[in-house]
Each structure stands twice: as C-alpha cells, then as structure tokens.
Write a protein that holds these residues in place. Structure first.
Motif, PDB file in Angstrom:
ATOM      1  N   VAL A  46       0.841  -1.204   0.000  1.00 56.56           N
ATOM      2  CA  VAL A  46       0.000   0.000   0.000  1.00 56.56           C
ATOM      3  C   VAL A  46       0.874   1.251   0.000  1.00 56.56           C
ATOM      4  N   LEU A  47       1.924   1.244   0.800  1.00 64.41           N
ATOM      5  CA  LEU A  47       2.848   2.380   0.855  1.00 64.41           C
ATOM      6  C   LEU A  47       3.440   2.657  -0.522  1.00 64.41           C
ATOM      7  N   ALA A  48       3.861   1.615  -1.221  1.00 66.42           N
ATOM      8  CA  ALA A  48       4.452   1.780  -2.557  1.00 66.42           C
ATOM      9  C   ALA A  48       3.456   2.408  -3.531  1.00 66.42           C
ATOM     10  N   ILE A  49       2.204   2.044  -3.405  1.00 67.01           N
ATOM     11  CA  ILE A  49       1.176   2.633  -4.276  1.00 67.01           C
ATOM     12  C   ILE A  49       0.923   4.090  -3.893  1.00 67.01           C
ATOM     13  N   GLU A  50       0.798   4.345  -2.603  1.00 73.12           N
ATOM     14  CA  GLU A  50       0.437   5.678  -2.123  1.00 73.12           C
ATOM     15  C   GLU A  50       1.529   6.729  -2.343  1.00 73.12           C
ATOM     16  N   VAL A  51       2.798   6.348  -2.230  1.00 65.72           N
ATOM     17  CA  VAL A  51       3.858   7.352  -2.372  1.00 65.72           C
ATOM     18  C   VAL A  51       4.030   7.821  -3.814  1.00 65.72           C
ATOM     19  N   ARG A  52       3.409   7.125  -4.741  1.00 65.69           N
ATOM     20  CA  ARG A  52       3.492   7.553  -6.148  1.00 65.69           C
ATOM     21  C   ARG A  52       2.974   8.969  -6.349  1.00 65.69           C
ATOM     22  N   ARG A  53       2.040   9.377  -5.505  1.00 65.78           N
ATOM     23  CA  ARG A  53       1.490  10.733  -5.664  1.00 65.78           C
ATOM     24  C   ARG A  53       2.513  11.822  -5.356  1.00 65.78           C
ATOM     25  N   PHE A  54       3.604  11.469  -4.679  1.00 63.51           N
ATOM     26  CA  PHE A  54       4.648  12.435  -4.371  1.00 63.51           C
ATOM     27  C   PHE A  54       5.715  12.503  -5.461  1.00 63.51           C
ATOM     28  N   VAL A  55       5.719  11.517  -6.344  1.00 62.31           N
ATOM     29  CA  VAL A  55       6.723  11.422  -7.408  1.00 62.31           C
ATOM     30  C   VAL A  55       6.116  11.994  -8.684  1.00 62.31           C
ATOM     31  N   ARG A  56       6.553  13.198  -9.030  1.00 66.60           N
ATOM     32  CA  ARG A  56       5.975  13.868 -10.210  1.00 66.60           C
ATOM     33  C   ARG A  56       7.015  14.279 -11.233  1.00 66.60           C
ATOM     34  N   SER A  61      12.196  10.236  -6.731  1.00 66.87           N
ATOM     35  CA  SER A  61      12.161   8.787  -6.515  1.00 66.87           C
ATOM     36  C   SER A  61      11.951   8.481  -5.040  1.00 66.87           C
ATOM     37  N   VAL A  62      11.378   7.312  -4.790  1.00 67.84           N
ATOM     38  CA  VAL A  62      11.199   6.794  -3.435  1.00 67.84           C
ATOM     39  C   VAL A  62      11.639   5.337  -3.459  1.00 67.84           C
ATOM     40  N   TYR A  63      12.528   4.973  -2.567  1.00 67.61           N
ATOM     41  CA  TYR A  63      12.999   3.595  -2.438  1.00 67.61           C
ATOM     42  C   TYR A  63      12.391   2.993  -1.175  1.00 67.61           C
ATOM     43  N   ILE A  64      11.797   1.821  -1.315  1.00 67.63           N
ATOM     44  CA  ILE A  64      11.226   1.088  -0.185  1.00 67.63           C
ATOM     45  C   ILE A  64      11.960  -0.244  -0.126  1.00 67.63           C
ATOM     46  N   VAL A  65      12.751  -0.436   0.923  1.00 63.16           N
ATOM     47  CA  VAL A  65      13.661  -1.576   0.989  1.00 63.16           C
ATOM     48  C   VAL A  65      13.362  -2.419   2.228  1.00 63.16           C
ATOM     49  N   PRO A  66      12.755  -3.598   2.043  1.00 66.44           N
ATOM     50  CA  PRO A  66      12.550  -4.486   3.191  1.00 66.44           C
ATOM     51  C   PRO A  66      13.874  -5.138   3.582  1.00 66.44           C
ATOM     52  N   LEU A  67      14.083  -5.280   4.886  1.00 69.74           N
ATOM     53  CA  LEU A  67      15.307  -5.906   5.389  1.00 69.74           C
ATOM     54  C   LEU A  67      14.946  -7.121   6.232  1.00 69.74           C
ATOM     55  N   CYS A  68      15.524  -8.249   5.892  1.00 68.40           N
ATOM     56  CA  CYS A  68      15.308  -9.440   6.711  1.00 68.40           C
ATOM     57  C   CYS A  68      16.081  -9.274   8.027  1.00 68.40           C
ATOM     58  N   GLY A  69      15.787 -10.126   8.983  1.00 71.68           N
ATOM     59  CA  GLY A  69      16.451 -10.040  10.279  1.00 71.68           C
ATOM     60  C   GLY A  69      17.962 -10.136  10.177  1.00 71.68           C
ATOM     61  N   ARG A  70      18.437 -10.984   9.304  1.00 71.89           N
ATOM     62  CA  ARG A  70      19.888 -11.136   9.126  1.00 71.89           C
ATOM     63  C   ARG A  70      20.493  -9.836   8.588  1.00 71.89           C
ATOM     64  N   CYS A  71      19.821  -9.214   7.623  1.00 74.41           N
ATOM     65  CA  CYS A  71      20.320  -7.951   7.059  1.00 74.41           C
ATOM     66  C   CYS A  71      20.393  -6.867   8.132  1.00 74.41           C
ATOM     67  N   VAL A  72      19.391  -6.820   9.000  1.00 77.51           N
ATOM     68  CA  VAL A  72      19.391  -5.831  10.080  1.00 77.51           C
ATOM     69  C   VAL A  72      20.574  -6.081  11.004  1.00 77.51           C
ATOM     70  N   ARG A  73      20.807  -7.344  11.353  1.00 80.38           N
ATOM     71  CA  ARG A  73      21.921  -7.671  12.252  1.00 80.38           C
ATOM     72  C   ARG A  73      23.270  -7.369  11.615  1.00 80.38           C
ATOM     73  N   LEU A  74      23.385  -7.537  10.294  1.00 80.48           N
ATOM     74  CA  LEU A  74      24.660  -7.313   9.606  1.00 80.48           C
ATOM     75  C   LEU A  74      24.892  -5.856   9.212  1.00 80.48           C
ATOM     76  N   CYS A  75      23.875  -5.040   9.378  1.00 78.74           N
ATOM     77  CA  CYS A  75      23.974  -3.633   8.977  1.00 78.74           C
ATOM     78  C   CYS A  75      25.086  -2.917   9.755  1.00 78.74           C
ATOM     79  N   LYS A  76      25.897  -2.185   9.051  1.00 81.35           N
ATOM     80  CA  LYS A  76      26.960  -1.386   9.660  1.00 81.35           C
ATOM     81  C   LYS A  76      26.660   0.086   9.385  1.00 81.35           C
TER      82      LYS A  76
END
Length: 94
Positions: A46-56, A61-76
């Motif tokens: 829903v967020l990806a659909i709704e933010v389109r109204r801000f991109v004209r 651009s708007v980037y929406i990046v899901p992070l798995c638990g492992r990615c969160v733990r490895l984040c530096k």
C-alpha cells in the motif's frame, strides 16, 4: 519486517508532505531523506502505491527496501554519534 524508505523529491512542499506521510506509518527518521520502521508486507505494498502521488518529476524517486532479520543484524552504520536501525527496546542482551 524492518523497512528502509529513502527518497529524493525535488519540490519542498511535496517532500514535507511525504515526510509527514511516512511518520504517519510509524517510521522514524534516520537521515534527512531516510526513514526506518516495521512495515508488514501488505502495508509495504500500500505504501508503494500511495507514495506515487509524491513522485511527479523525472528526478523524483522513493525507495522502499525491506530488510530481513539477518540484514538488520549485519547492517553497519558509520557515524560520529551512535546510530541504529534497531530500537534499544528490541535488543535482547544474553
């Protein structure tokens, strides 16, 4: 799932409205144009659909990046002050 959202919106007014919209999702600001928070798959869709109204403009651009638990733990994060994409209340010390 932990989700990063970052954006580049050229118009100040639309950028401010997008910032407020992201906060309404419970996301917290981690950079000037970057937010993080827990967003389930349906709400992320829903967020990806709704933010389109801000991109004209072509350069917007708007980037929406899901992070798995492992990615969160490895984040530096490199910063002078302590910064985290995980809330202290979410960390379990064993």
């Amino acid at each position: 799932m932990r989700t990063l959202v970052f954006y580049d919106i050229s118009d100040d007014r639309r950028r401010s409205k997008l910032r407020d919209y992201l906060r309404s999702y419970g996301l917290r600001r981690i950079q000037y144009s970057g937010f993080v928070g827990d967003v389930n798959p349906h709400d992320r869709h829903v967020l990806a659909i709704e933010v389109r109204r801000f991109v004209r403009e072509e350069r917007d651009s708007v980037y929406i990046v899901p992070l798995c638990g492992r990615c969160v733990r490895l984040c530096k994060i490199v910063s002078v002050k302590p910064v985290s994409i995980v809330e202290e209340s979410e960390v379990e010390v064993v």
